[in-house]
Design a protein around this motif. Structure first.
Motif, PDB file in Angstrom:
ATOM      1  N   ASP A 182      -6.688  -5.927 -11.482  1.00 55.66           N
ATOM      2  CA  ASP A 182      -7.890  -6.415 -10.551  1.00 55.66           C
ATOM      3  C   ASP A 182      -9.180  -5.920 -10.804  1.00 55.66           C
ATOM      4  O   ASP A 182     -10.158  -6.404 -10.219  1.00 55.66           O
ATOM      5  N   GLU A 187     -13.316  -7.303  -5.717  1.00 62.52           N
ATOM      6  CA  GLU A 187     -13.358  -6.937  -4.506  1.00 62.52           C
ATOM      7  C   GLU A 187     -12.131  -6.562  -3.943  1.00 62.52           C
ATOM      8  O   GLU A 187     -11.741  -5.674  -3.303  1.00 62.52           O
ATOM      9  N   ARG A 188     -11.017  -7.100  -4.675  1.00 62.59           N
ATOM     10  CA  ARG A 188      -9.439  -6.586  -4.213  1.00 62.59           C
ATOM     11  C   ARG A 188      -9.135  -5.345  -4.724  1.00 62.59           C
ATOM     12  O   ARG A 188      -8.538  -4.494  -4.161  1.00 62.59           O
ATOM     13  N   PHE A 189      -9.790  -4.924  -6.041  1.00 62.54           N
ATOM     14  CA  PHE A 189      -9.639  -3.669  -6.446  1.00 62.54           C
ATOM     15  C   PHE A 189     -10.246  -2.617  -5.575  1.00 62.54           C
ATOM     16  O   PHE A 189      -9.607  -1.419  -5.444  1.00 62.54           O
ATOM     17  N   LYS A 190     -11.214  -2.905  -4.879  1.00 64.45           N
ATOM     18  CA  LYS A 190     -12.005  -1.911  -4.123  1.00 64.45           C
ATOM     19  C   LYS A 190     -11.216  -1.729  -2.543  1.00 64.45           C
ATOM     20  O   LYS A 190     -11.972  -1.188  -1.673  1.00 64.45           O
ATOM     21  N   ARG A 191     -10.266  -2.596  -2.250  1.00 64.28           N
ATOM     22  CA  ARG A 191      -9.766  -2.562  -1.076  1.00 64.28           C
ATOM     23  C   ARG A 191      -9.262  -1.302  -0.363  1.00 64.28           C
ATOM     24  O   ARG A 191      -8.803  -0.531  -1.098  1.00 64.28           O
ATOM     25  N   GLN A 192      -9.114  -1.237   0.970  1.00 65.54           N
ATOM     26  CA  GLN A 192      -8.770  -0.263   1.568  1.00 65.54           C
ATOM     27  C   GLN A 192      -7.701  -0.694   2.659  1.00 65.54           C
ATOM     28  O   GLN A 192      -8.032  -1.828   3.295  1.00 65.54           O
ATOM     29  N   ASN A 232       0.696  -1.143   0.179  1.00 67.56           N
ATOM     30  CA  ASN A 232      -0.105   0.003  -0.012  1.00 67.56           C
ATOM     31  C   ASN A 232       1.034   1.140  -0.290  1.00 67.56           C
ATOM     32  O   ASN A 232       0.554   2.480   0.647  1.00 67.56           O
ATOM     33  N   ASN A 235     -10.492  -9.353 -10.285  1.00 70.40           N
ATOM     34  CA  ASN A 235     -10.813  -9.371  -8.668  1.00 70.40           C
ATOM     35  C   ASN A 235     -11.357  -8.113  -8.436  1.00 70.40           C
ATOM     36  O   ASN A 235     -10.774  -7.464  -7.467  1.00 70.40           O
ATOM     37  N   MET A 252      -3.066  -1.813 -10.026  1.00 73.98           N
ATOM     38  CA  MET A 252      -4.458  -2.079  -9.535  1.00 73.98           C
ATOM     39  C   MET A 252      -5.478  -2.551 -10.433  1.00 73.98           C
ATOM     40  O   MET A 252      -6.377  -3.217 -10.649  1.00 73.98           O
ATOM     41  N   PHE A 311      -4.785   1.055  -0.131  1.00 75.55           N
ATOM     42  CA  PHE A 311      -4.489   0.673  -1.399  1.00 75.55           C
ATOM     43  C   PHE A 311      -3.048   1.479  -1.923  1.00 75.55           C
ATOM     44  O   PHE A 311      -2.886   2.697  -1.330  1.00 75.55           O
ATOM     45  N   SER A 367      -6.486   3.716  -9.097  1.00 71.53           N
ATOM     46  CA  SER A 367      -7.285   3.539  -7.942  1.00 71.53           C
ATOM     47  C   SER A 367      -8.688   4.380  -7.865  1.00 71.53           C
ATOM     48  O   SER A 367      -8.702   5.264  -8.895  1.00 71.53           O
TER      49      SER A 367
END
Length: 275
Positions: free
Chosen positions: A177, A183-188, A144, A181, A174, A190, A214
């Motif tokens: 994803d 859900e992984r793209f929307k991770r916090q 991150n 993926n 990013m 990042f 992002s």
């Protein structure tokens, strides 16, 4: 012979000569301009183009506060019957979605009360020299990682100073994803920009706009970077794609969006022209 009697026959040919001269000069200038544009087109047409835009649909990753887009066949408002090629000779789609969807533009007015809307962004800001900063080497140790001013100076030591008037994009990969993926793209959190770097690029390097892969500019609680750049009158492109296919410098970026009256954001189409 008195001057009054000789000046007329002398001046008339002179005036005609001046008129012809300016006509020839204007035509030559016009021809030169057309030639310049023709040469520029031939050069651009011979280059490789890279699409920096994701396709979007109802399942596209988006901030939970906005929700997913809805797309349905457009229908006759009286009969509610969807238009079809077989019955009506055409078909169309009804879109229901937030402006900040998929690869999109954030105009200053998105965050700033007095900021310009997307229809007022100058056309000359829609084709710019493209600089791509690579955050991925730092993500091996820190997934991150926020791209810092020191990282930027290390990039400049290798590639040269970021030019004034550029569009600067941050590569984090990013984008890979986005479809694979979501859900992984929307991770916090990042990988993103450090606020100090955004501030440095605009104030010390004079860039025009920035972009990233992002959904947001950085992971600060109050979205410092996004607030800063939009309040300063700049725009940004979020959710970019294929930055790994663009060199660090030398390319051009072309970015467009619909001219929505007083629009606060909308899906954009961006592409790079490689050197």
């Amino acid at each position: 012979m008195p001057l009054g009697r000789s000046s007329v026959p002398v001046l008339k040919p002179f005036a005609a000569l001046v008129t012809v001269f300016f006509a020839v000069a204007t035509a030559a200038s016009s021809a030169a301009t057309q030639s310049d544009l023709a040469r520029a087109y031939r050069t651009i047409a011979s280059k490789t183009f890279v699409d920096l835009t994701h396709s979007f649909g109802p399942d596209t990753p988006v901030w939970s506060g906005f929700g997913q887009a809805k797309m349905s066949p457009a229908a006759d408002p009286k009969t509610k019957k969807p238009y079809t090629i077989k019955e009506d000779g055409f078909r169309s789609t009804f879109y229901e979605m937030v402006g900040q969807y998929g690869t999109h533009v954030d105009p200053p007015a998105h965050f700033a009360e007095g900021g310009i809307t997307m229809d007022a962004i100058p056309l000359k800001q829609m084709i710019l020299p493209l600089i791509v900063l690579d955050n991925t080497p730092y993500q091996a140790k820190d997934p991150n990682h926020a791209f810092s001013v020191d990282d930027l100076k290390a990039w400049e030591k290798k590639h040269g100073r970021v030019p004034k008037g550029a569009f600067v994009a941050l590569r984090t990969d990013m984008a890979k994803d986005f479809d694979a993926n979501p859900e992984r793209f929307k991770r916090q959190p990042f990988p993103a920009w450090a606020f100090e770097t955004i501030k440095f690029l605009y104030e010390q390097r004079g860039i025009v706009a920035n972009g990233h892969e992002s959904l947001d500019t950085d992971t600060t609680e109050k979205m410092l970077s996004e607030t800063y750049l939009l309040e300063k009158g700049h725009y940004q492109i979020e959710v970019m794609a294929n930055l790994d296919k663009v060199p660090p410098k030398g390319a051009l970026i072309v970015v467009t969006w619909p001219k929505v009256k007083q629009g606060l954001g909308f899906p954009a189409r961006a592409f790079a022209i490689l050197p």
